[in-house]
Design a protein around this motif. Structure first.
Motif, PDB file in Angstrom:
ATOM      1  N   VAL A  11       1.472  19.368 -29.342  1.00  0.00           N
ATOM      2  CA  VAL A  11       0.351  18.295 -28.937  1.00  0.00           C
ATOM      3  C   VAL A  11       0.980  17.308 -28.197  1.00  0.00           C
ATOM      4  CG1 VAL A  11       0.393  16.858 -31.045  1.00  0.00           C
ATOM      5  CG2 VAL A  11      -1.849  17.439 -29.526  1.00  0.00           C
ATOM      6  N   ASN A  12       2.133  16.792 -28.534  1.00  0.00           N
ATOM      7  CA  ASN A  12       2.746  15.344 -27.695  1.00  0.00           C
ATOM      8  C   ASN A  12       2.978  15.871 -26.330  1.00  0.00           C
ATOM      9  OD1 ASN A  12       2.474  13.618 -29.613  1.00  0.00           O
ATOM     10  ND2 ASN A  12       4.163  14.215 -30.738  1.00  0.00           N
ATOM     11  N   GLN A  13       3.636  17.299 -26.118  1.00  0.00           N
ATOM     12  CA  GLN A  13       3.793  17.924 -24.826  1.00  0.00           C
ATOM     13  C   GLN A  13       2.670  17.847 -23.969  1.00  0.00           C
ATOM     14  OE1 GLN A  13       5.808  21.543 -25.953  1.00  0.00           O
ATOM     15  NE2 GLN A  13       8.011  20.452 -26.097  1.00  0.00           N
ATOM     16  N   ALA A  14       1.596  18.408 -24.504  1.00  0.00           N
ATOM     17  CA  ALA A  14       0.162  18.491 -23.917  1.00  0.00           C
ATOM     18  C   ALA A  14      -0.515  17.308 -23.490  1.00  0.00           C
ATOM     19  CB  ALA A  14      -0.838  19.338 -24.847  1.00  0.00           C
ATOM     20  N   ILE A  15      -0.115  16.241 -23.946  1.00  0.00           N
ATOM     21  CA  ILE A  15      -0.584  14.957 -23.888  1.00  0.00           C
ATOM     22  C   ILE A  15       0.076  14.257 -22.729  1.00  0.00           C
ATOM     23  CG2 ILE A  15      -1.112  12.544 -24.745  1.00  0.00           C
ATOM     24  CD1 ILE A  15      -1.598  13.740 -27.146  1.00  0.00           C
ATOM     25  N   THR A  16       1.478  14.558 -22.899  1.00  0.00           N
ATOM     26  CA  THR A  16       2.203  14.074 -21.780  1.00  0.00           C
ATOM     27  C   THR A  16       2.148  14.848 -20.376  1.00  0.00           C
ATOM     28  OG1 THR A  16       4.160  13.633 -23.222  1.00  0.00           O
ATOM     29  CG2 THR A  16       4.726  13.887 -20.968  1.00  0.00           C
ATOM     30  N   ARG A  17       1.819  16.163 -20.231  1.00  0.00           N
ATOM     31  CA  ARG A  17       1.395  16.771 -19.074  1.00  0.00           C
ATOM     32  C   ARG A  17      -0.055  16.092 -18.509  1.00  0.00           C
ATOM     33  NH1 ARG A  17       2.926  21.201 -21.968  1.00  0.00           N
ATOM     34  NH2 ARG A  17       0.896  21.854 -22.836  1.00  0.00           N
ATOM     35  N   LEU A  18      -1.066  15.740 -19.645  1.00  0.00           N
ATOM     36  CA  LEU A  18      -2.104  15.060 -19.071  1.00  0.00           C
ATOM     37  C   LEU A  18      -1.886  13.760 -18.361  1.00  0.00           C
ATOM     38  CD1 LEU A  18      -4.671  15.746 -22.088  1.00  0.00           C
ATOM     39  CD2 LEU A  18      -4.798  16.630 -19.951  1.00  0.00           C
ATOM     40  N   GLU A  19      -1.031  13.111 -18.858  1.00  0.00           N
ATOM     41  CA  GLU A  19      -0.487  11.591 -18.492  1.00  0.00           C
ATOM     42  C   GLU A  19       0.108  11.735 -17.064  1.00  0.00           C
ATOM     43  OE1 GLU A  19       1.981  10.349 -21.646  1.00  0.00           O
ATOM     44  OE2 GLU A  19       0.304   9.157 -22.329  1.00  0.00           O
ATOM     45  N   GLU A  20       0.876  13.082 -16.844  1.00  0.00           N
ATOM     46  CA  GLU A  20       1.611  13.016 -15.697  1.00  0.00           C
ATOM     47  C   GLU A  20       0.783  13.694 -14.574  1.00  0.00           C
ATOM     48  OE1 GLU A  20       6.046  14.516 -17.431  1.00  0.00           O
ATOM     49  OE2 GLU A  20       4.705  16.056 -16.879  1.00  0.00           O
ATOM     50  N   GLY A  21      -0.507  14.259 -15.049  1.00  0.00           N
ATOM     51  CA  GLY A  21      -1.355  14.616 -14.117  1.00  0.00           C
ATOM     52  C   GLY A  21      -2.693  13.763 -13.694  1.00  0.00           C
ATOM     53  N   LEU A  22      -2.296  12.676 -14.297  1.00  0.00           N
ATOM     54  CA  LEU A  22      -3.407  11.589 -14.178  1.00  0.00           C
ATOM     55  C   LEU A  22      -4.712  11.985 -14.631  1.00  0.00           C
ATOM     56  CD1 LEU A  22      -2.559  10.162 -10.677  1.00  0.00           C
ATOM     57  CD2 LEU A  22      -1.855   9.284 -12.931  1.00  0.00           C
ATOM     58  N   LEU A  23      -4.803  12.552 -15.978  1.00  0.00           N
ATOM     59  CA  LEU A  23      -5.869  13.513 -16.523  1.00  0.00           C
ATOM     60  C   LEU A  23      -6.273  12.847 -17.743  1.00  0.00           C
ATOM     61  CD1 LEU A  23      -5.766  16.952 -15.296  1.00  0.00           C
ATOM     62  CD2 LEU A  23      -7.256  15.273 -14.361  1.00  0.00           C
ATOM     63  N   LYS A  24      -5.145  11.962 -18.342  1.00  0.00           N
ATOM     64  CA  LYS A  24      -5.456  11.349 -19.656  1.00  0.00           C
ATOM     65  C   LYS A  24      -6.625  10.348 -19.661  1.00  0.00           C
ATOM     66  CE  LYS A  24      -2.870   9.604 -23.714  1.00  0.00           C
ATOM     67  NZ  LYS A  24      -3.691   8.084 -23.851  1.00  0.00           N
ATOM     68  N   ARG A  25      -7.647  10.529 -20.724  1.00  0.00           N
ATOM     69  CA  ARG A  25      -8.653   9.496 -20.817  1.00  0.00           C
ATOM     70  C   ARG A  25      -8.374   8.452 -21.953  1.00  0.00           C
ATOM     71  NH1 ARG A  25     -12.867  13.640 -18.705  1.00  0.00           N
ATOM     72  NH2 ARG A  25     -11.483  14.542 -17.177  1.00  0.00           N
ATOM     73  N   SER A  26      -9.256   7.503 -21.716  1.00  0.00           N
ATOM     74  CA  SER A  26      -8.965   6.450 -23.036  1.00  0.00           C
ATOM     75  C   SER A  26     -10.255   5.953 -23.309  1.00  0.00           C
ATOM     76  CB  SER A  26      -7.938   5.257 -22.656  1.00  0.00           C
ATOM     77  OG  SER A  26      -8.286   4.645 -21.613  1.00  0.00           O
ATOM     78  N   LEU A  27     -10.418   5.393 -24.632  1.00  0.00           N
ATOM     79  CA  LEU A  27     -11.563   4.973 -24.868  1.00  0.00           C
ATOM     80  C   LEU A  27     -11.645   3.365 -24.813  1.00  0.00           C
ATOM     81  CD1 LEU A  27     -12.027   6.169 -28.683  1.00  0.00           C
ATOM     82  CD2 LEU A  27     -13.594   7.079 -26.786  1.00  0.00           C
ATOM     83  N   ARG A  28     -12.942   2.825 -24.394  1.00  0.00           N
ATOM     84  CA  ARG A  28     -13.020   1.435 -24.329  1.00  0.00           C
ATOM     85  C   ARG A  28     -13.917   1.020 -25.073  1.00  0.00           C
ATOM     86  NH1 ARG A  28     -13.156  -0.589 -17.914  1.00  0.00           N
ATOM     87  NH2 ARG A  28     -12.088  -2.129 -18.760  1.00  0.00           N
ATOM     88  N   ILE A  29     -14.031  -0.241 -25.747  1.00  0.00           N
ATOM     89  CA  ILE A  29     -14.971  -0.615 -26.767  1.00  0.00           C
ATOM     90  C   ILE A  29     -15.956  -1.674 -26.196  1.00  0.00           C
ATOM     91  CG2 ILE A  29     -15.148  -1.828 -29.025  1.00  0.00           C
ATOM     92  CD1 ILE A  29     -12.060  -0.834 -29.845  1.00  0.00           C
ATOM     93  N   ASN A  30     -16.968  -1.375 -25.972  1.00  0.00           N
ATOM     94  CA  ASN A  30     -18.124  -2.361 -25.608  1.00  0.00           C
ATOM     95  C   ASN A  30     -18.548  -3.090 -26.819  1.00  0.00           C
ATOM     96  OD1 ASN A  30     -20.189  -3.810 -24.362  1.00  0.00           O
ATOM     97  ND2 ASN A  30     -21.494  -1.909 -24.269  1.00  0.00           N
ATOM     98  N   GLU A  31     -18.472  -4.320 -26.910  1.00  0.00           N
ATOM     99  CA  GLU A  31     -18.702  -5.515 -27.650  1.00  0.00           C
ATOM    100  C   GLU A  31     -20.332  -5.639 -27.759  1.00  0.00           C
ATOM    101  OE1 GLU A  31     -16.668  -6.283 -29.972  1.00  0.00           O
ATOM    102  OE2 GLU A  31     -14.666  -5.711 -28.794  1.00  0.00           O
ATOM    103  N   LYS A  32     -21.016  -5.231 -26.787  1.00  0.00           N
ATOM    104  CA  LYS A  32     -22.490  -5.358 -26.795  1.00  0.00           C
ATOM    105  C   LYS A  32     -23.247  -4.387 -26.768  1.00  0.00           C
ATOM    106  CE  LYS A  32     -24.107  -8.506 -23.809  1.00  0.00           C
ATOM    107  NZ  LYS A  32     -24.613  -9.214 -22.604  1.00  0.00           N
TER     108      LYS A  32
END
Length: 412
Positions: A11-32
């Motif tokens: 799983v760590n290798q798979a996440i690294t590949r996503l990062e290298e391909g600029l395909l990793k997404r991330s959550l942003r928290i909306n306070e409103k």
């Protein structure tokens, strides 16, 4: 004891590949609360990425309705619909939803779900289950939403159904395939408004093909319900379609501003899905308080306020189409609230999104697999809560960002 094991390494290798391909997404928290203004961290951002097309998600009447529903029906349903979880709130909502489509689907009946994903899985697998194994054929549009794709895959696996992918902009090949098809059950599956391009499906032509070649036509109107049509009833109203062959899916967490989804079809099809739709049968019913709030949302959509909000939204879309001009980036041909700006590479789309964020806008970069390779984009969406000035300022900002990126040598 080892600090790592094989699955963790994988799983760590798979996440690294996503990062290298600029395909990793991330959550942003909306306070409103959901609206055109957000707060992420300590920063105020103007949002042009929500599917809250009518701006109802934080409407005071819906907030009150949700509270009233909880007071009347409690918070949880306690069981699946077929055990003891089907409340009066669910029944009233389903009757209301069926009435919305009754002018277009004879003997219309509706079934309420917790998500659009579950509604699509239920509809496709349940309907294909009408045929013997290997005797059904699904025709699925190439740009369909993931929930439709997964429903088609599951139905194909469970029932050995044949699957043909077709281009919704070129129906000649679809007609050729249908004309040779001897399957006992044929199901055409398509989005009403395509979620990444914003264009409308050619449903008039598809319904003609369905009539000519004895097929069912299933339409996922996630991005049209509440927005399209004089009364906001969706794409069937907008295109004035009528047929017992229509299987209509509507989403209630976008323009309706609450959550959930529904299937609307002729009574016999809905009865079959109640009996054989596994995601429906084996899922705890949605909170009746949610159903109560959705009913209030339908009142707003169909009433004067809904009409006023749709009119304003149309004015914003018209303003965008008339005034947004790019030198290099591409606008899609869309008359809906979804207005993509196609940039090309993942890196360039991410850079544009980063510059927009710095300018105070929340418009994420959309990348594969959500869109095809080389078609990364900004998916801009409008809400009835945006003002004319909001849109004009966005246009100016986008033009400045495109110019600055071109100066730096960034282009398609």
């Amino acid at each position: 004891m080892s600090n790592s094991f094989k699955a963790l390494t994988l799983v760590n290798q798979a996440i690294t590949r996503l990062e290298e391909g600029l395909l990793k997404r991330s959550l942003r928290i909306n306070e409103k609360a959901c609206d055109v203004d957000a707060v992420v961290g300590d920063r105020a951002l103007k949002t042009f990425c929500s599917n809250d097309y009518l701006g109802l998600a934080n409407h005071p009447a819906l907030v009150t309705a949700l509270s009233d529903g909880a007071q009347k029906y409690g918070v949880g349903s306690g069981a699946s619909h077929l055990i003891s979880g089907h409340s009066r709130a669910h029944e009233l909502l389903e009757n209301q939803l069926a009435r919305f489509q009754s002018a277009h689907i004879p003997n219309a009946r509706a079934l309420f779900f917790s998500t659009g994903y579950m509604a699509n899985l239920t509809a496709i697998t349940g309907l294909i289950g009408l045929a013997n194994k290997g005797e059904a054929h699904i025709y699925s549009a190439a740009l369909n939403h993931a929930s439709l794709i997964d429903g088609v895959r599951l139905a194909s696996s469970q029932h050995q159904a044949l699957v043909t992918i077709f281009d919704h902009l070129d129906l000649a090949s679809l007609e050729k395939d249908l004309s040779k098809d001897t399957s006992s059950l044929k199901l055409i599956v398509i989005d009403g408004v395509f979620s990444m391009d914003g264009d409308l499906a050619p449903l008039n032509s598809l319904l003609q093909l369905a009539n000519q070649y004895d097929a069912l036509l299933m339409v996922d109107d996630a991005h049209g319900f509440g927005v399209l049509g004089e009364k906001g009833h969706g794409i069937l109203e907008y295109l004035d379609l009528h047929s017992e062959r229509l299987i209509y899916i509507g989403t209630l967490g976008k323009a309706a501003g609450v959550s959930g989804a529904f299937i609307c079809a002729a009574d016999s099809f809905i009865e079959w899905l109640i009996q054989k739709g596994r995601p429906y049968i084996y899922t705890t019913a949605t909170s009746p308080a949610i159903a109560h709030a959705v009913s209030k949302s339908l009142d707003l959509i169909e009433g004067i306020e809904g009409k006023t909000r749709r009119k304003h939204l149309d004015e914003l879309i018209k303003l965008w189409n008339e005034e947004m001009v790019f030198s290099c980036w591409q606008k899609a041909s869309s008359s809906s609230a979804i207005q993509p700006v196609i940039i090309g590479s993942n890196a360039h789309a991410l850079q544009a999104a980063k510059l927009l964020d710095a300018a105070g806008y929340w418009i994420p970069a959309i990348r594969p697999p959500t869109v095809p390779e080389g078609k990364a984009r900004l998916r801009i969406t409008f809400s009835a809560n945006h003002t004319v000035d909001d849109v004009k300022e966005l246009i100016q900002t986008l033009q400045k960002i495109e110019s600055s990126m071109l100066v730096e040598g960034v282009s398609l």
